[in-house]
Write a protein that holds these residues in place. Structure first.
Motif, PDB file in Angstrom:
ATOM      1  N   THR A  27       0.846  -1.195   0.000  1.00  0.00           N
ATOM      2  CA  THR A  27       0.000   0.000   0.000  1.00  0.00           C
ATOM      3  C   THR A  27       0.877   1.238   0.000  1.00  0.00           C
ATOM      4  OG1 THR A  27      -1.662  -1.195   1.249  1.00  0.00           O
ATOM      5  CG2 THR A  27      -1.811   1.195   1.246  1.00  0.00           C
ATOM      6  N   GLU A  28       0.513   2.191  -0.892  1.00  0.00           N
ATOM      7  CA  GLU A  28       1.275   3.422  -0.977  1.00  0.00           C
ATOM      8  C   GLU A  28       0.358   4.609  -0.738  1.00  0.00           C
ATOM      9  OE1 GLU A  28       3.191   3.546  -4.708  1.00  0.00           O
ATOM     10  OE2 GLU A  28       4.546   1.891  -4.267  1.00  0.00           O
ATOM     11  N   ASP A  29       0.957   5.750  -0.309  1.00  0.00           N
ATOM     12  CA  ASP A  29       0.158   6.949  -0.120  1.00  0.00           C
ATOM     13  C   ASP A  29      -0.013   7.670  -1.453  1.00  0.00           C
ATOM     14  OD1 ASP A  29       2.505   8.253  -0.689  1.00  0.00           O
ATOM     15  OD2 ASP A  29       2.989   8.661   1.427  1.00  0.00           O
ATOM     16  N   LYS A  30      -0.687   8.819  -1.437  1.00  0.00           N
ATOM     17  CA  LYS A  30      -1.025   9.503  -2.676  1.00  0.00           C
ATOM     18  C   LYS A  30       0.201   9.996  -3.423  1.00  0.00           C
ATOM     19  CE  LYS A  30      -5.640  10.980  -1.235  1.00  0.00           C
ATOM     20  NZ  LYS A  30      -6.534  12.134  -0.981  1.00  0.00           N
ATOM     21  N   ALA A  41      -2.635   4.143   4.751  1.00  0.00           N
ATOM     22  CA  ALA A  41      -3.570   5.166   4.288  1.00  0.00           C
ATOM     23  C   ALA A  41      -4.768   4.468   3.671  1.00  0.00           C
ATOM     24  CB  ALA A  41      -2.895   6.078   3.263  1.00  0.00           C
ATOM     25  N   THR A  43      -7.496   5.389   2.497  1.00  0.00           N
ATOM     26  CA  THR A  43      -8.113   5.957   1.304  1.00  0.00           C
ATOM     27  C   THR A  43      -7.472   5.431   0.030  1.00  0.00           C
ATOM     28  OG1 THR A  43      -6.637   7.867   1.476  1.00  0.00           O
ATOM     29  CG2 THR A  43      -8.832   8.059   2.469  1.00  0.00           C
ATOM     30  N   ASN A  44      -6.264   4.928   0.121  1.00  0.00           N
ATOM     31  CA  ASN A  44      -5.569   4.415  -1.051  1.00  0.00           C
ATOM     32  C   ASN A  44      -5.687   2.901  -1.189  1.00  0.00           C
ATOM     33  OD1 ASN A  44      -4.675   6.968  -1.694  1.00  0.00           O
ATOM     34  ND2 ASN A  44      -2.762   6.754  -0.570  1.00  0.00           N
ATOM     35  N   LYS A  46      -7.113  -0.725  -1.962  1.00  0.00           N
ATOM     36  CA  LYS A  46      -8.039  -1.377  -2.873  1.00  0.00           C
ATOM     37  C   LYS A  46      -8.261  -2.795  -2.339  1.00  0.00           C
ATOM     38  CE  LYS A  46      -8.712  -2.509  -7.771  1.00  0.00           C
ATOM     39  NZ  LYS A  46      -8.089  -2.535  -9.120  1.00  0.00           N
ATOM     40  N   SER A 163      -4.736  -4.118  -2.756  1.00  0.00           N
ATOM     41  CA  SER A 163      -3.891  -4.014  -1.565  1.00  0.00           C
ATOM     42  C   SER A 163      -4.123  -5.207  -0.647  1.00  0.00           C
ATOM     43  CB  SER A 163      -4.195  -2.721  -0.797  1.00  0.00           C
ATOM     44  OG  SER A 163      -4.016  -1.593  -1.614  1.00  0.00           O
TER      45      SER A 163
END
Length: 203
Positions: A27-30, A41, A43-44, A46, A163
């Motif tokens: 998982t990566e941030d924006k 994060a 919100t990122n 899936k 993710s």
């Protein structure tokens, strides 16, 4: 043979409970960097889920393995039942001779009793051995199932980029989830598309 039935019916559910409970990707941030401090994060993220019960009933590979195991169990049951009937018949004949004083001596009767006792012990040992072998093979099949699904998910997620893919067995893991995140049908179709039954492969 009840113990054998319990082993066969129970191992599958236990073996697949954790199949999908793993991260399928990082998982990566924006900004594209990894989330700091171990935090994710959300919100990122899936996320998708797979209904394990449905997968097991529709995955041809698992169904073929189960069918083979059922045939093997039937053969074992038939063998043990036949030997048990033979032993029961000999035991009844022993009792009849004993009641009618048909043995030439007490020593001969004791020898026959010892033989039947040994035969009964051998039958019990055979049942234990065959049951253990059946359980071991079923465990091997469960591992093959896990490896098969994990290998498929690695390839599948290269293009999907999830993710996390979560398993759902009844209400054990998910109390509620939007059906839009349910990828069970897609996973089953992908698994079956790449599975070649052994019988077909030999032709």
């Amino acid at each position: 043979m009840k113990r054998t039935n319990y082993l066969i019916n129970g191992v599958a559910a236990v073996a697949v409970m954790f199949l999908f409970a793993q991260c399928a990707g990082k998982t990566e941030d924006k900004t594209g960097g990894a989330a700091s401090g171990g935090a994710v994060a959300t919100t990122n993220m899936k996320i998708a889920y797979v209904e394990i019960d449905t997968l097991l009933t529709q995955y041809n590979f698992w169904n073929d393995l189960n069918e083979a195991m059922m045939k093997k169990e039937e053969n074992i049951r038939a063998t043990l039942n036949q030997k048990a009937r033979e032993l029961d018949g000999e035991a009844q004949e022993f009792q009849r001779k004993l009641q009618n004083n048909a043995f030439v001596s007490r020593e001969r009767a004791e020898q026959e009793h010892a033989r039947l006792t040994k035969k009964q012990q051998d039958l019990q040992e055979l049942q234990n051995r065959l049951t253990n072998e059946l359980a071991a093979e079923n465990q091997k099949n469960s591992l093959q199932l896990r490896d098969s699904i994990n290998a498929f998910l690695k390839e599948y997620n290269k293009t999907k980029g999830y993710s996390m893919i979560i398993s759902n067995t009844g209400f054990d893991n998910l109390l509620y989830a939007d059906s839009a995140f349910n990828i069970t049908k897609e996973i089953v179709e992908g698994l079956n598309a790449r599975y070649t039954p052994a019988s077909a492969a030999k032709k």
